[in-house]
Design a protein around this motif. Structure first.
Motif, PDB file in Angstrom:
ATOM      1  N   GLY A 255       0.786  -1.225   0.000  1.00 19.17           N
ATOM      2  CA  GLY A 255       0.000   0.000   0.000  1.00 19.17           C
ATOM      3  C   GLY A 255       0.815   1.270   0.000  1.00 19.17           C
ATOM      4  O   GLY A 255       0.255   2.367   0.120  1.00 19.17           O
ATOM      5  N   LYS A 256       2.129   1.181  -0.185  1.00 14.94           N
ATOM      6  CA  LYS A 256       2.974   2.369  -0.081  1.00 14.94           C
ATOM      7  C   LYS A 256       3.224   3.061  -1.409  1.00 14.94           C
ATOM      8  O   LYS A 256       3.709   4.188  -1.433  1.00 14.94           O
ATOM      9  N   THR A 257       2.933   2.385  -2.515  1.00 13.10           N
ATOM     10  CA  THR A 257       3.049   3.004  -3.836  1.00 13.10           C
ATOM     11  C   THR A 257       1.738   2.815  -4.574  1.00 13.10           C
ATOM     12  O   THR A 257       1.181   1.722  -4.608  1.00 13.10           O
ATOM     13  N   LEU A 258       1.252   3.903  -5.146  1.00  9.77           N
ATOM     14  CA  LEU A 258       0.081   3.863  -6.015  1.00  9.77           C
ATOM     15  C   LEU A 258       0.551   4.187  -7.427  1.00  9.77           C
ATOM     16  O   LEU A 258       1.086   5.275  -7.681  1.00  9.77           O
ATOM     17  N   PHE A 259       0.394   3.222  -8.317  1.00  7.40           N
ATOM     18  CA  PHE A 259       0.714   3.444  -9.725  1.00  7.40           C
ATOM     19  C   PHE A 259      -0.552   3.895 -10.440  1.00  7.40           C
ATOM     20  O   PHE A 259      -1.628   3.296 -10.263  1.00  7.40           O
ATOM     21  N   VAL A 260      -0.428   4.936 -11.239  1.00  5.44           N
ATOM     22  CA  VAL A 260      -1.580   5.397 -12.014  1.00  5.44           C
ATOM     23  C   VAL A 260      -1.070   5.839 -13.375  1.00  5.44           C
ATOM     24  O   VAL A 260       0.020   6.418 -13.508  1.00  5.44           O
ATOM     25  N   ALA A 261      -1.838   5.535 -14.420  1.00  2.98           N
ATOM     26  CA  ALA A 261      -1.462   5.927 -15.775  1.00  2.98           C
ATOM     27  C   ALA A 261      -2.007   7.317 -16.091  1.00  2.98           C
ATOM     28  O   ALA A 261      -3.093   7.692 -15.646  1.00  2.98           O
ATOM     29  N   ILE A 262      -1.225   8.058 -16.853  1.00 11.86           N
ATOM     30  CA  ILE A 262      -1.661   9.348 -17.380  1.00 11.86           C
ATOM     31  C   ILE A 262      -1.877   9.155 -18.871  1.00 11.86           C
ATOM     32  O   ILE A 262      -0.932   8.993 -19.648  1.00 11.86           O
ATOM     33  N   GLN A 263      -3.140   9.156 -19.269  1.00  9.28           N
ATOM     34  CA  GLN A 263      -3.504   8.849 -20.651  1.00  9.28           C
ATOM     35  C   GLN A 263      -3.883  10.111 -21.411  1.00  9.28           C
ATOM     36  O   GLN A 263      -4.520  11.009 -20.876  1.00  9.28           O
ATOM     37  N   HIS A 264      -3.500  10.163 -22.631  1.00  5.71           N
ATOM     38  CA  HIS A 264      -3.784  11.212 -23.623  1.00  5.71           C
ATOM     39  C   HIS A 264      -3.628  12.655 -23.127  1.00  5.71           C
ATOM     40  O   HIS A 264      -4.491  13.496 -23.365  1.00  5.71           O
ATOM     41  N   PRO A 265      -2.508  13.014 -22.445  1.00  7.71           N
ATOM     42  CA  PRO A 265      -2.288  14.443 -22.185  1.00  7.71           C
ATOM     43  C   PRO A 265      -2.166  15.181 -23.516  1.00  7.71           C
ATOM     44  O   PRO A 265      -1.601  14.667 -24.487  1.00  7.71           O
ATOM     45  N   GLY A 266      -2.741  16.384 -23.575  1.00 12.76           N
ATOM     46  CA  GLY A 266      -2.704  17.146 -24.822  1.00 12.76           C
ATOM     47  C   GLY A 266      -3.595  16.600 -25.911  1.00 12.76           C
ATOM     48  O   GLY A 266      -3.397  16.907 -27.101  1.00 12.76           O
ATOM     49  N   GLU A 267      -4.604  15.833 -25.548  1.00  9.51           N
ATOM     50  CA  GLU A 267      -5.489  15.175 -26.520  1.00  9.51           C
ATOM     51  C   GLU A 267      -6.122  16.162 -27.501  1.00  9.51           C
ATOM     52  O   GLU A 267      -6.344  15.836 -28.670  1.00  9.51           O
ATOM     53  N   ASP A 268      -6.432  17.369 -27.057  1.00 11.56           N
ATOM     54  CA  ASP A 268      -7.134  18.324 -27.909  1.00 11.56           C
ATOM     55  C   ASP A 268      -6.198  19.175 -28.768  1.00 11.56           C
ATOM     56  O   ASP A 268      -6.628  20.147 -29.396  1.00 11.56           O
ATOM     57  N   THR A 269      -4.930  18.821 -28.810  1.00 13.14           N
ATOM     58  CA  THR A 269      -3.963  19.562 -29.622  1.00 13.14           C
ATOM     59  C   THR A 269      -4.345  19.522 -31.098  1.00 13.14           C
ATOM     60  O   THR A 269      -4.648  18.462 -31.642  1.00 13.14           O
ATOM     61  N   GLU A 270      -4.313  20.679 -31.749  1.00 14.73           N
ATOM     62  CA  GLU A 270      -4.551  20.761 -33.192  1.00 14.73           C
ATOM     63  C   GLU A 270      -3.283  21.101 -33.957  1.00 14.73           C
ATOM     64  O   GLU A 270      -3.111  20.683 -35.100  1.00 14.73           O
ATOM     65  N   ASP A 271      -2.400  21.869 -33.322  1.00 15.16           N
ATOM     66  CA  ASP A 271      -1.134  22.251 -33.929  1.00 15.16           C
ATOM     67  C   ASP A 271      -0.020  21.573 -33.143  1.00 15.16           C
ATOM     68  O   ASP A 271       0.194  21.870 -31.960  1.00 15.16           O
ATOM     69  N   ILE A 272       0.703  20.646 -33.791  1.00 14.06           N
ATOM     70  CA  ILE A 272       1.724  19.880 -33.084  1.00 14.06           C
ATOM     71  C   ILE A 272       2.840  20.773 -32.545  1.00 14.06           C
ATOM     72  O   ILE A 272       3.555  20.395 -31.620  1.00 14.06           O
ATOM     73  N   ASN A 273       2.974  21.964 -33.111  1.00 16.14           N
ATOM     74  CA  ASN A 273       3.984  22.897 -32.617  1.00 16.14           C
ATOM     75  C   ASN A 273       3.494  23.736 -31.453  1.00 16.14           C
ATOM     76  O   ASN A 273       4.276  24.486 -30.852  1.00 16.14           O
ATOM     77  N   ASN A 274       2.209  23.593 -31.127  1.00 17.11           N
ATOM     78  CA  ASN A 274       1.636  24.341 -30.013  1.00 17.11           C
ATOM     79  C   ASN A 274       0.684  23.435 -29.240  1.00 17.11           C
ATOM     80  O   ASN A 274      -0.524  23.661 -29.203  1.00 17.11           O
ATOM     81  N   PRO A 275       1.207  22.391 -28.606  1.00 15.63           N
ATOM     82  CA  PRO A 275       0.338  21.430 -27.919  1.00 15.63           C
ATOM     83  C   PRO A 275      -0.329  22.042 -26.698  1.00 15.63           C
ATOM     84  O   PRO A 275       0.201  22.971 -26.075  1.00 15.63           O
TER      85      PRO A 275
END
Length: 564
Positions: free
Chosen positions: A516-536
């Motif tokens: 119980g001393k470590t909680l692993f959690v995934a971070i999924q799709h940060p920046g999902e709404d990005t339209e310009d790859i040069n300006n995420p």
């Protein structure tokens, strides 16, 4: 009623507001405020002086009464924000090499399975494990840089980024790291996988007995014998996106069993568990030793299912246990009368009589399982509000399900339900149920998704809001977040915000180490709404000198008893 000392503690707790925005880099960072411990006397002391305290188990009050942390405020920071006294570390981000043959971690982490490295010898290591990481789907803007018609090369790249990573990790000198191991490997859209059960060799899968790949890997489950159940959810979209690749949609949408400890064991698609938009598979044992798996179909107005194996679990025979999910019975829940309805073509006349116009809807059990959603509705299964994760309470054996939302019927905030099987037996065919927690401004959360219980039986939940920042009714929420719920006592069902994810991201697949001393959690799709790859919209976990955000795991530490 709550005793006066606990009321005083909670008044102090709720009156003190603190937000910690801890940006993550490649190394761990430490938050800097107060952690509340488990014992009441120590909790009061910590509230006064800010000292983290390890609870004495002999003095422990009910862990269901108060959380062991100071709840945090909503935030829209591009970071993982955690309570005072906790720290975070990035682990296994997308693109990191980890196998002997140079394979890299896949894209869009979801379910995380924790398999202690000594599990097959009866151990429960909390510092070394094989982690399994689901990779649900790709963002074509970040994988290939093309959001329009894919090139053959981009399709190949995307097919390598989905599936599952099996990764050995170890905690050394205060940090988690990936370590070399011949079991480190990728299962992707090209991997050979065996079909088992009634659909094996059937016409509905064009006679296939072995198929290529596992895709749409959303949540999952772990079996008592140490295998992963990876659940294939949104598989239909690839039919067009991967045109010309040989992708067969009917070969996907199943529960696939993978042995992280044995790379030579071919993964198995367990067709007896049905084909639909599988969110997860929560595995438990019936009173007589049969294996039971609860599953949700993650779509509006879809159903909840239960699979019961024919054979019984034998703790002394792992080889036999690996065949248990090949044969069994699939049921759908009827919440109108609290019953489980059998989805068996030969035994349920409603399936035999079901029609599509003038034609029979099904002519065999293979067809029933291949379209379990239609079969469920044909026999009176109850459509519910996007059933996502389902989990079994470790002590009471009550079953909890996150119903994310259903805009078709004005349910924009979702709820968590729970049910109790008759006589507490997972194989029972009757149950009673109720609402555990409602989403909305009054509770602080919306759109519940993945669930996990800690060893005490407290519930932890992460949210799945796709419209944050655009929907004014959710302005109270901030970014997608993780919440803690007592499951007993005066605060049962009350939500306490524990962590907040970065911009455009979901926090998914939470799992605790055995201690119980470590909680692993995934971070999924940060920046999902990005339209310009040069300006995420997010640069979370980007490689130094770049802007492209990366899905990743985060290890959270600082729980009672933890030491750096």
């Amino acid at each position: 009623m709550t005793s006066q000392p606990e009321q005083s503690l909670w008044h102090r707790l709720l009156e003190t507001r603190l937000t910690r925005r801890s940006a993550l880099g490649s190394a761990a960072v430490t938050a800097a405020a107060v952690t509340l411990p488990v014992t009441l006397s120590d909790a009061q002391a910590a509230a006064n002086n800010g000292a983290p305290v390890v609870a004495d188990p002999k003095e422990r009050i009910s862990p269901h009464s108060v959380p062991t942390f100071r709840p945090i405020e909503p935030t829209t920071a591009d970071a993982v924000t955690v309570p005072a006294g906790y720290r975070t570390q990035i682990l296994a981000p997308w693109g990191e090499p980890f196998t002997d043959d140079g394979r890299t971690i896949g894209f869009n982490h979801d379910f995380v399975g924790y398999f202690p490295i000594d599990m097959l010898e009866g151990g429960q290591s909390s510092t070394e494990a094989l982690l399994t990481i689901n990779h649900e789907y790709v963002n074509p803007l970040f994988v290939g840089g093309n959001t329009q018609e894919r090139t053959p090369e981009q399709i190949q790249a995307e097919m390598r980024e989905v599936g599952v990573s099996v990764v050995r990790v170890k905690r050394e000198r205060g940090e988690w790291k990936i370590v070399a191991d011949p079991r480190n490997r990728r299962i992707d859209a090209f991997t050979d996988i065996e079909l088992t059960g009634p659909v094996r060799g059937a016409a509905v899968v064009k006679g296939a007995t072995t198929v290529k790949g596992s895709v749409g890997n959303c949540s999952g489950g772990q079996t008592p014998w140490g295998t992963l159940l990876t659940c294939e959810e949104n598989v239909d979209g690839y039919q067009k996106a991967w045109a010309g690749s040989g992708y067969e949609m009917m070969h996907q949408g199943w529960v696939t069993e993978i042995d992280p400890f044995d790379p030579e064991w071919m993964p198995k698609k367990r067709t007896g568990m049905g084909r639909f938009r599988h969110e997860n598979a929560a595995v438990t044992l019936a009173a007589d030793g049969r294996v039971v798996a609860y599953m949700g179909d993650d779509m509006q107005d879809s159903c909840i299912y239960k699979f019961i194996s024919r054979g019984k679990y034998d703790p002394q025979n792992r080889a036999a246990n690996r065949d248990l999910l090949a044969e069994g019975d699939l049921y759908v829940a009827n919440f109108g009368n609290g019953s489980w309805v059998l989805l068996d073509y030969d035994k349920n006349k409603k399936l035999q009589d079901a029609k599509n116009g003038d034609k029979p809807l099904f002519t065999s059990q293979a067809e029933v399982l291949a379209d379990a959603r239609a079969a469920a509705l044909a026999v009176g299964g109850t459509p519910v509000d996007r059933p996502e994760d389902i989990e079994v309470h470790p002590r009471s054996k009550d079953v909890y399900a996150a119903l994310t939302n259903n805009s078709k019927h004005g349910n924009f905030f979702g709820q968590i339900i729970k049910w109790t099987e008759k006589d507490g037996d997972a194989a029972a065919l009757n149950f009673v149920w109720g609402i555990f927690a409602y989403g909305g401004p009054q509770s602080g959360f919306a759109s519940p998704d993945n669930l996990v219980f800690d060893a005490y039986g407290n519930l932890w939940m992460v949210t799945d809001n796709s419209d944050l920042g655009t929907n004014p009714i959710k302005a109270y929420h901030g970014n997608n977040a993780m919440f803690f719920f007592p499951t007993e006592g005066p605060n049962m069902g009350k939500a306490y915000r524990f962590a907040v994810g970065p911009v455009d991201a979901e926090m998914t697949g939470p799992v605790f180490s055995p201690d119980g001393k470590t909680l692993f959690v995934a971070i999924q799709h940060p920046g999902e709404d990005t339209e310009d790859i040069n300006n995420p919209t997010s640069t979370f976990a980007a490689k130094p000198g770049t802007k492209i955000p990366r899905p990743t795991l985060v290890a959270i530490e600082g729980f009672p008893g933890w030491k750096a």
